[in-house]
Design an enzyme around this catalytic site. Structure first.
Site, mmCIF file in Angstrom:
data_model
loop_
_atom_site.group_PDB
_atom_site.id
_atom_site.type_symbol
_atom_site.label_atom_id
_atom_site.label_comp_id
_atom_site.label_asym_id
_atom_site.label_seq_id
_atom_site.Cartn_x
_atom_site.Cartn_y
_atom_site.Cartn_z
ATOM 1 N N VAL A 172 -67.143 -8.522 -15.609
ATOM 2 C CA VAL A 172 -66.916 -7.247 -16.306
ATOM 3 C C VAL A 172 -68.004 -6.946 -17.339
ATOM 4 C CG1 VAL A 172 -64.420 -7.303 -15.976
ATOM 5 C CG2 VAL A 172 -65.394 -8.286 -18.065
ATOM 6 N N GLY A 173 -68.887 -7.927 -17.564
ATOM 7 C CA GLY A 173 -69.983 -7.701 -18.502
ATOM 8 C C GLY A 173 -69.887 -8.486 -19.797
ATOM 9 N N GLY A 189 -66.161 -16.765 -23.266
ATOM 10 C CA GLY A 189 -65.199 -17.468 -22.423
ATOM 11 C C GLY A 189 -65.620 -17.426 -20.963
ATOM 12 N N GLY A 236 -64.115 -16.102 -17.476
ATOM 13 C CA GLY A 236 -63.024 -15.290 -16.937
ATOM 14 C C GLY A 236 -62.310 -14.554 -18.054
ATOM 15 N N ASN A 278 -67.484 -1.210 -20.809
ATOM 16 C CA ASN A 278 -68.792 -1.478 -20.207
ATOM 17 C C ASN A 278 -68.882 -0.937 -18.784
ATOM 18 O OD1 ASN A 278 -71.382 -2.770 -19.975
ATOM 19 N ND2 ASN A 278 -70.362 -4.308 -18.695
ATOM 20 N N LYS A 312 -70.981 -21.389 -24.710
ATOM 21 C CA LYS A 312 -70.179 -21.157 -23.494
ATOM 22 C C LYS A 312 -69.532 -22.503 -23.196
ATOM 23 C CE LYS A 312 -69.504 -19.127 -19.292
ATOM 24 N NZ LYS A 312 -69.013 -17.784 -18.985
#
Ligand SMILES: Nc1ncnc2c1ncn2[C@@H]1O[C@H](COP(=O)(O)OP(=O)(O)O)[C@@H](O)[C@H]1O
Ligand SMILES: [Mg+2]
Length: 230
Positions: A17-18, A120, A122, A181, A41
Site C-alpha cells: 500500500v506504500g 511494520g 503487512g 497514497n 524494519k
C-alpha cells in the site's frame, strides 16, 4: 520499554500500500528539518539474494531515505527469502523469527537517532513471529501510528478496520493520522476522487496528507511533533 527517542510506527491497510514509499518521504522530510533519523524494519520476508547476501529492498529504501545512518544490516536484522508471512518464511528455511531480536533490534537506533521510523510488515494484524503481531510491537515501542491507506476502492473499510484494531488492541494504540497514497498511475477507479473526503468524514484521526503516484506529500506535516510517545 522506555521511549526516550521519538518515533513513528508506519503501518498500513496491508501489503503493497506504500508503507515504504511513505516512510521514505517522512524520513526525507525529517532530515530536511535537520533531524537525525533512524530507520527500523523488525523483520522482512520476500528478500532478494544480491551478491550472495540476502537483502531487503525495504531496508535499503529506508536507509537511503534516512541518509544512510549506521549500518544497513541493522535496519532489518532478520531477513528471509520466501515471499510469505515472516514466521512462515522462517519456517520454510528451517529457522524461526527471533522474538527478542524483533524488540532489541531497535535499541541501537534509539541510541543513535533523534527519531526512529519503524516500518511494520503487512498490516497491524499481520503476524511477525509465531506469537507476535505487528500490533504487539507497535504497543511495546509506544510510538504513534501512521496509517498508510491505498487510494483504491475498499480503502474506507480497510482504513476503518485498521483504526478499530488500533483503538482496541492492548490498551489502545495512539494513531497520529492517515496518509492516503496513490499506488497506481492511471486508473479507472472512481473512488480515488472521493476517498480523501470520505476518510476525513469517517475517521477520528486526521488525514495528514495525500501522495500522488510518483509524488510527494501534498502538505507539510510536523512529523517531529507527531512523534511524541505516549
Ligand atoms: N505514491 C507512489 N508513487 C509511485 N510508486 C509508489 C507509490 N506508492 C507505492 N509505490 C510503489 O508501489 C510498490 C509498493 O509500495 P511499498 O511502499 O513497497 O508498499 P509496502 O511497503 O506497503 O509493502 C513499490 O514498488 C513502490 O515503489
Ligand atoms: Mg514495505
Amino acid at each position: 520499554m522506555d521511549c526516550v527517542t521519538r518515533g513513528l510506527f508506519i503501518t498500513g491497510t496491508g501489503t503493497g500500500v506504500g508503507k515504504t514509499y511513505v516512510a521514505a518521504l517522512i524520513a526525507a522530510a525529517l532530515r530536511k528539518a535537520g533531524k537525525r533519523v533512524g530507520v527500523y524494519k523488525p523483520v522482512a520476508s520476500g528478500c532478494e539474494l544480491r551478491g550472495g547476501e540476502l537483502t531487503s529492498p525495504d531496508a535499503i529504501a529506508l536507509w537511503e531515505a534516512a541518509g544512510r545512518p549506521g549500518r544497513l544490516a541493522d535496519v532489518c536484522p532478520q531477513l528471509f527469502a520466501p515471499p510469505v508471512a515472516p514466521h512462515l518464511a522462517a519456517r520454510a528455511e528451517a529457522k524461526r523469527v527471533d522474538p527478542l531480536l524483533l524488540r532489541s533490534g531497535i535499541e541501537k537506533w534509539r541510541q543513535d537517532s533523534e527519531i526512529v521510523l519503524v516500518e511494520g510488515a503487512g498490516g497491524l494484524m499481520s503476524p511477525l513471529s509465531d506469537d507476535d503481531y505487528n500490533a504487539d510491537l507497535a504497543a511495546e515501542f509506544g510510538y504513534p501510528l501512521v496509517v498508510v491507506s491505498a487510494n483504491v476502492l475498499g480503502t474506507i473499510n480497510a482504513t476503518l478496520q485498521t483504526l478499530i484494531t488500533a483503538a482496541t488492541y492492548c490498551e489502545g494504540l495512539k494513531v497520529a493520522g492517515i496518509v492516503l497514497n496513490s499506488v497506481a498511475t492511471i486508473t479507472d477507479d472512481q473512488s480515488t476522487d472521493s476517498n480523501r473526503d470520505e476518510l476525513e468524514r469517517r475517521c477520528v484521526p486526521p488525514v495528514l496528507a495525500a501522495v500522488e503516484f510518483g509524488g510527494g506529500l501534498d502538505r507539510d506535516v510536523d512529523w517531529w511533533e507527531l512523534a511524541q510517545s505516549r
